[in-house]
Design a protein around this motif. Structure first.
Motif, PDB file in Angstrom:
ATOM      1  N   GLU A 253       5.598 -11.806 -10.394  1.00 26.82           N
ATOM      2  CA  GLU A 253       6.330 -10.970  -9.457  1.00 26.82           C
ATOM      3  C   GLU A 253       5.615 -10.939  -8.107  1.00 26.82           C
ATOM      4  OE1 GLU A 253       9.181  -9.644  -9.985  1.00 26.82           O
ATOM      5  OE2 GLU A 253       9.425  -9.629 -12.164  1.00 26.82           O
ATOM      6  N   LYS A 254       6.402 -10.896  -7.025  1.00 26.31           N
ATOM      7  CA  LYS A 254       5.870 -10.749  -5.675  1.00 26.31           C
ATOM      8  C   LYS A 254       6.720  -9.698  -4.964  1.00 26.31           C
ATOM      9  CE  LYS A 254       4.185 -15.512  -5.371  1.00 26.31           C
ATOM     10  NZ  LYS A 254       4.300 -16.814  -4.671  1.00 26.31           N
ATOM     11  N   ILE A 255       6.059  -8.631  -4.526  1.00 24.17           N
ATOM     12  CA  ILE A 255       6.777  -7.486  -3.978  1.00 24.17           C
ATOM     13  C   ILE A 255       6.611  -7.424  -2.467  1.00 24.17           C
ATOM     14  CG2 ILE A 255       6.845  -4.950  -3.932  1.00 24.17           C
ATOM     15  CD1 ILE A 255       6.080  -5.023  -6.892  1.00 24.17           C
ATOM     16  N   LEU A 256       7.748  -7.281  -1.757  1.00 24.73           N
ATOM     17  CA  LEU A 256       7.744  -7.164  -0.299  1.00 24.73           C
ATOM     18  C   LEU A 256       8.135  -5.741   0.082  1.00 24.73           C
ATOM     19  CD1 LEU A 256       7.542  -8.600   2.495  1.00 24.73           C
ATOM     20  CD2 LEU A 256      10.008  -8.998   2.328  1.00 24.73           C
ATOM     21  N   VAL A 257       7.224  -5.022   0.743  1.00 25.43           N
ATOM     22  CA  VAL A 257       7.490  -3.662   1.222  1.00 25.43           C
ATOM     23  C   VAL A 257       7.823  -3.743   2.707  1.00 25.43           C
ATOM     24  CG1 VAL A 257       6.553  -1.346   1.499  1.00 25.43           C
ATOM     25  CG2 VAL A 257       5.880  -2.729  -0.471  1.00 25.43           C
ATOM     26  N   CYS A 258       9.025  -3.290   3.078  1.00 27.58           N
ATOM     27  CA  CYS A 258       9.482  -3.371   4.468  1.00 27.58           C
ATOM     28  C   CYS A 258       9.320  -2.011   5.137  1.00 27.58           C
ATOM     29  CB  CYS A 258      10.938  -3.810   4.521  1.00 27.58           C
ATOM     30  SG  CYS A 258      11.234  -5.386   3.697  1.00 27.58           S
ATOM     31  N   ILE A 259       8.537  -1.953   6.209  1.00 25.07           N
ATOM     32  CA  ILE A 259       8.253  -0.676   6.867  1.00 25.07           C
ATOM     33  C   ILE A 259       8.585  -0.750   8.353  1.00 25.07           C
ATOM     34  CG2 ILE A 259       6.470   0.022   5.219  1.00 25.07           C
ATOM     35  CD1 ILE A 259       4.368  -0.934   7.250  1.00 25.07           C
ATOM     36  N   HIS A 260       8.820   0.423   8.955  1.00 21.78           N
ATOM     37  CA  HIS A 260       9.027   0.509  10.398  1.00 21.78           C
ATOM     38  C   HIS A 260       8.369   1.793  10.890  1.00 21.78           C
ATOM     39  CE1 HIS A 260      12.180   3.599   9.980  1.00 21.78           C
ATOM     40  NE2 HIS A 260      12.485   2.942   8.883  1.00 21.78           N
ATOM     41  N   TYR A 261       8.436   2.031  12.195  1.00 22.40           N
ATOM     42  CA  TYR A 261       7.760   3.192  12.777  1.00 22.40           C
ATOM     43  C   TYR A 261       8.519   4.469  12.434  1.00 22.40           C
ATOM     44  CZ  TYR A 261       5.490  -0.502  15.413  1.00 22.40           C
ATOM     45  OH  TYR A 261       4.810  -1.632  15.769  1.00 22.40           O
ATOM     46  N   GLY A 262       8.234   4.999  11.285  1.00 22.65           N
ATOM     47  CA  GLY A 262       8.880   6.230  10.849  1.00 22.65           C
ATOM     48  C   GLY A 262       7.945   7.002   9.943  1.00 22.65           C
ATOM     49  N   PRO A 263       8.370   8.171   9.497  1.00 26.10           N
ATOM     50  CA  PRO A 263       7.484   9.026   8.689  1.00 26.10           C
ATOM     51  C   PRO A 263       7.279   8.557   7.261  1.00 26.10           C
ATOM     52  CG  PRO A 263       9.658  10.028   8.911  1.00 26.10           C
ATOM     53  CD  PRO A 263       9.661   8.817   9.779  1.00 26.10           C
ATOM     54  N   THR A 264       8.084   7.585   6.810  1.00 26.75           N
ATOM     55  CA  THR A 264       8.022   7.194   5.393  1.00 26.75           C
ATOM     56  C   THR A 264       7.245   5.903   5.138  1.00 26.75           C
ATOM     57  OG1 THR A 264      10.117   5.992   5.569  1.00 26.75           O
ATOM     58  CG2 THR A 264      10.237   8.308   4.910  1.00 26.75           C
ATOM     59  N   ALA A 265       6.696   5.269   6.179  1.00 23.12           N
ATOM     60  CA  ALA A 265       6.052   3.957   6.016  1.00 23.12           C
ATOM     61  C   ALA A 265       4.913   4.004   5.006  1.00 23.12           C
ATOM     62  CB  ALA A 265       5.549   3.448   7.365  1.00 23.12           C
ATOM     63  N   GLU A 266       4.014   4.978   5.161  1.00 26.30           N
ATOM     64  CA  GLU A 266       2.862   5.062   4.255  1.00 26.30           C
ATOM     65  C   GLU A 266       3.296   5.340   2.822  1.00 26.30           C
ATOM     66  OE1 GLU A 266       3.072   6.521   7.171  1.00 26.30           O
ATOM     67  OE2 GLU A 266       1.419   5.684   8.358  1.00 26.30           O
ATOM     68  N   LYS A 267       4.334   6.190   2.683  1.00 28.18           N
ATOM     69  CA  LYS A 267       4.863   6.477   1.343  1.00 28.18           C
ATOM     70  C   LYS A 267       5.396   5.201   0.691  1.00 28.18           C
ATOM     71  CE  LYS A 267       6.263  11.283   2.179  1.00 28.18           C
ATOM     72  NZ  LYS A 267       7.425  12.208   2.264  1.00 28.18           N
ATOM     73  N   LEU A 268       6.099   4.397   1.491  1.00 31.62           N
ATOM     74  CA  LEU A 268       6.642   3.135   0.974  1.00 31.62           C
ATOM     75  C   LEU A 268       5.528   2.199   0.519  1.00 31.62           C
ATOM     76  CD1 LEU A 268       9.586   2.135   3.337  1.00 31.62           C
ATOM     77  CD2 LEU A 268       9.694   2.351   0.860  1.00 31.62           C
ATOM     78  N   ILE A 269       4.464   2.110   1.323  1.00 30.05           N
ATOM     79  CA  ILE A 269       3.345   1.230   0.974  1.00 30.05           C
ATOM     80  C   ILE A 269       2.718   1.673  -0.343  1.00 30.05           C
ATOM     81  CG2 ILE A 269       1.022   0.474   1.648  1.00 30.05           C
ATOM     82  CD1 ILE A 269       1.991   0.626   4.589  1.00 30.05           C
ATOM     83  N   ARG A 270       2.493   2.980  -0.477  1.00 27.24           N
ATOM     84  CA  ARG A 270       1.876   3.494  -1.708  1.00 27.24           C
ATOM     85  C   ARG A 270       2.802   3.303  -2.910  1.00 27.24           C
ATOM     86  NH1 ARG A 270       0.293   7.555   2.183  1.00 27.24           N
ATOM     87  NH2 ARG A 270      -1.943   7.308   2.627  1.00 27.24           N
ATOM     88  N   ARG A 271       4.090   3.500  -2.692  1.00 28.24           N
ATOM     89  CA  ARG A 271       5.064   3.284  -3.778  1.00 28.24           C
ATOM     90  C   ARG A 271       5.064   1.799  -4.182  1.00 28.24           C
ATOM     91  NH1 ARG A 271       9.998   5.516  -5.513  1.00 28.24           N
ATOM     92  NH2 ARG A 271      10.468   4.445  -7.478  1.00 28.24           N
ATOM     93  N   GLY A 272       5.013   0.930  -3.178  1.00 18.32           N
ATOM     94  CA  GLY A 272       4.979  -0.511  -3.453  1.00 18.32           C
ATOM     95  C   GLY A 272       3.737  -0.899  -4.231  1.00 18.32           C
ATOM     96  N   TRP A 273       2.601  -0.281  -3.869  1.00 19.09           N
ATOM     97  CA  TRP A 273       1.356  -0.597  -4.575  1.00 19.09           C
ATOM     98  C   TRP A 273       1.433  -0.157  -6.037  1.00 19.09           C
ATOM     99  CZ3 TRP A 273      -2.322   2.377  -7.104  1.00 19.09           C
ATOM    100  CH2 TRP A 273      -3.434   1.666  -7.545  1.00 19.09           C
ATOM    101  N   ARG A 274       2.025   1.018  -6.300  1.00 18.57           N
ATOM    102  CA  ARG A 274       2.149   1.481  -7.685  1.00 18.57           C
ATOM    103  C   ARG A 274       2.998   0.503  -8.507  1.00 18.57           C
ATOM    104  NH1 ARG A 274       2.692   6.571  -5.228  1.00 18.57           N
ATOM    105  NH2 ARG A 274       4.939   6.646  -5.619  1.00 18.57           N
ATOM    106  N   MET A 275       4.073   0.000  -7.917  1.00 15.68           N
ATOM    107  CA  MET A 275       4.912  -1.000  -8.594  1.00 15.68           C
ATOM    108  C   MET A 275       4.126  -2.287  -8.830  1.00 15.68           C
ATOM    109  SD  MET A 275       8.598  -0.672  -6.677  1.00 15.68           S
ATOM    110  CE  MET A 275       9.159  -2.188  -7.436  1.00 15.68           C
ATOM    111  N   ALA A 276       3.432  -2.738  -7.766  1.00 12.63           N
ATOM    112  CA  ALA A 276       2.672  -3.989  -7.865  1.00 12.63           C
ATOM    113  C   ALA A 276       1.570  -3.866  -8.906  1.00 12.63           C
ATOM    114  CB  ALA A 276       2.083  -4.354  -6.502  1.00 12.63           C
ATOM    115  N   ASN A 277       0.920  -2.719  -8.936  1.00  8.92           N
ATOM    116  CA  ASN A 277      -0.171  -2.495  -9.879  1.00  8.92           C
ATOM    117  C   ASN A 277       0.334  -2.527 -11.323  1.00  8.92           C
ATOM    118  OD1 ASN A 277      -2.965  -1.874 -10.420  1.00  8.92           O
ATOM    119  ND2 ASN A 277      -2.307   0.184 -10.970  1.00  8.92           N
ATOM    120  N   ARG A 278       1.488  -1.886 -11.568  1.00  5.78           N
ATOM    121  CA  ARG A 278       2.062  -1.883 -12.924  1.00  5.78           C
ATOM    122  C   ARG A 278       2.467  -3.283 -13.362  1.00  5.78           C
ATOM    123  NH1 ARG A 278       4.778   2.863 -11.267  1.00  5.78           N
ATOM    124  NH2 ARG A 278       6.697   1.676 -10.924  1.00  5.78           N
TER     125      ARG A 278
END
Length: 381
Positions: A253-278
């Motif tokens: 699996e290869k996961i792509l987290v798409c972020i932009h200048y908004g309040p949720t970017a860091e949350k998305l990165i952390r959520r992506g890492w939890r998925m990638a880690n599992r």
């Protein structure tokens, strides 16, 4: 005008010469294991005997039995090419006799211990270089190697086991193999074999059980071997299907987290890492920038924070310039470039009217890709 199929593209003279060279080159089959004693040499000799039964001309260039009776029993009916004696410091050493093998010119040859360093005075520094010359002569080679001898995992192996492996082969040589077979046994089985004296002599058993051959070490090396072979399978599939399939095909699996200048970017990165880690997956973080965002102190600060998070999570951070493209187009191009299997997006800030006029980003991505799962993360999650 009718589009030409990628397979019908005219080849350059250099490409044609490369194809001729490859067609004349011998085939390399590698038996890869997590540690000594998994059964690489035994399986390689089984295959050699099967090839001989099929009427193939197969001989042994070098085999290391390590005193294992089962292995010694298999080689007695196979022809040997005599080893090359080399004198060094008043002692005689024996290495693969490349010249004699090429003169004998068998259809197949067995050469064990691929990562071995040749004695001073040999034609080549390493045994894999001997094998390369034999392959260039058009002879097929069966060889074996343990995962800890691969150059790219050297630091990881030292961290796992505390042992610095000095005999290594480059990853580029591994990629030249026409076939890679993983020889896999559980850590428990391997420790049992060691205890029974089937791997090393009695004087080495106790120390090996408490040092290199611990359950934790063997489990980690086994996972490393499985992942390396899986990566190799992915690369081969990608190479074959790159211009045929509109999306990734593979086992990792290869996961792509798409972020932009908004309040949720860091949350998305952390959520992506939890998925990638599992999923034990590689993670990529993508942000799309345009001219309007350049030289903005706040956005530059955000970029630094995202870079730090990417390093912390061992992710690849990708910055793509928009260049008059739609964001969905950029996401699709990056996903195809990196053979992404899952895309993580934040909840769209577009109104329903915007989506009707400009189109849904999710629908655009789905239309232009296949074999990719898309996850939409709600703002509050």
């Amino acid at each position: 005008m009718k589009e030409s199929h990628p397979y019908f593209k005219r080849k350059t003279p250099e490409e044609l010469l490369d194809e001729i060279a490859l067609s004349n080159r011998g085939k390399l089959k590698l038996y890869v294991g997590a540690a000594p004693g998994v059964g690489k040499t035994y399986k390689m000799l089984q295959d050699a005997l099967d090839l001989r039964k099929e009427g193939k001309d197969i001989v042994i260039g070098l085999i290391e039995t390590h005193g294992r009776k089962d292995t010694e029993e298999q080689i007695k009916d196979l022809e040997f090419v005599p080893l090359l004696p080399i004198s060094y410091k008043d002692r005689t050493f024996y290495e693969v006799n490349v010249k004699a093998i090429i003169e004998r010119n068998p259809e197949f040859i067995v050469i064990d211990e691929l990562a071995h360093s040749n004695i001073t005075g040999s034609k080549h520094l390493k045994r894999y270089m001997d094998v390369e010359e034999i392959l260039q002569a058009g002879i097929n080679v069966l060889s074996a190697v343990n995962i800890q001898h691969l150059e790219s995992v050297n630091d990881i192996v030292q961290q796992i086991t505390g042992v610095k492996v000095r005999e290594r082969i480059p990853d580029t040589f591994l990629s030249k193999a026409n076939e890679i077979q993983l020889i896999d046994v559980t850590p428990e089985t391997l420790r049992k074999r060691l205890s029974e004296g089937k791997i090393y002599t009695r004087d080495k058993i106790e120390r090996s059980l408490t040092h290199f051959f611990t359950t934790a070490n063997l489990s980690a090396l086994r996972e490393l071997a499985l992942r390396e072979v899986a990566d190799d399978v992915d690369e081969r599939i990608e190479q074959i299907s790159r211009e045929v399939v509109n999306g990734p095909i593979g086992v990792n699996e290869k996961i792509l987290v798409c972020i932009h200048y908004g309040p949720t970017a860091e949350k998305l990165i952390r959520r992506g890492w939890r998925m990638a880690n599992r999923l034990k997956a590689n993670m990529y973080i993508l942000t799309v920038v345009d001219e309007a965002g350049k030289n903005d102190p706040q956005k530059e600060q955000k970029m630094k924070e995202w870079t730090k998070l990417a390093e912390q999570f061992n992710a690849t951070f990708i910055i793509e310039e928009k260049k008059h493209r739609k964001p969905a187009t950029v996401i699709v191009e990056v996903a195809k470039r990196y053979n992404i299997t899952q895309i993580l997006l934040g909840q769209s800030a577009r109104t329903r009217w915007d989506e009707i006029r400009k189109g849904s980003i999710v629908n655009m991505i789905m239309r232009d890709t296949s074999n990719i799962d898309i996850h939409i993360v709600a703002d509050g999650r």
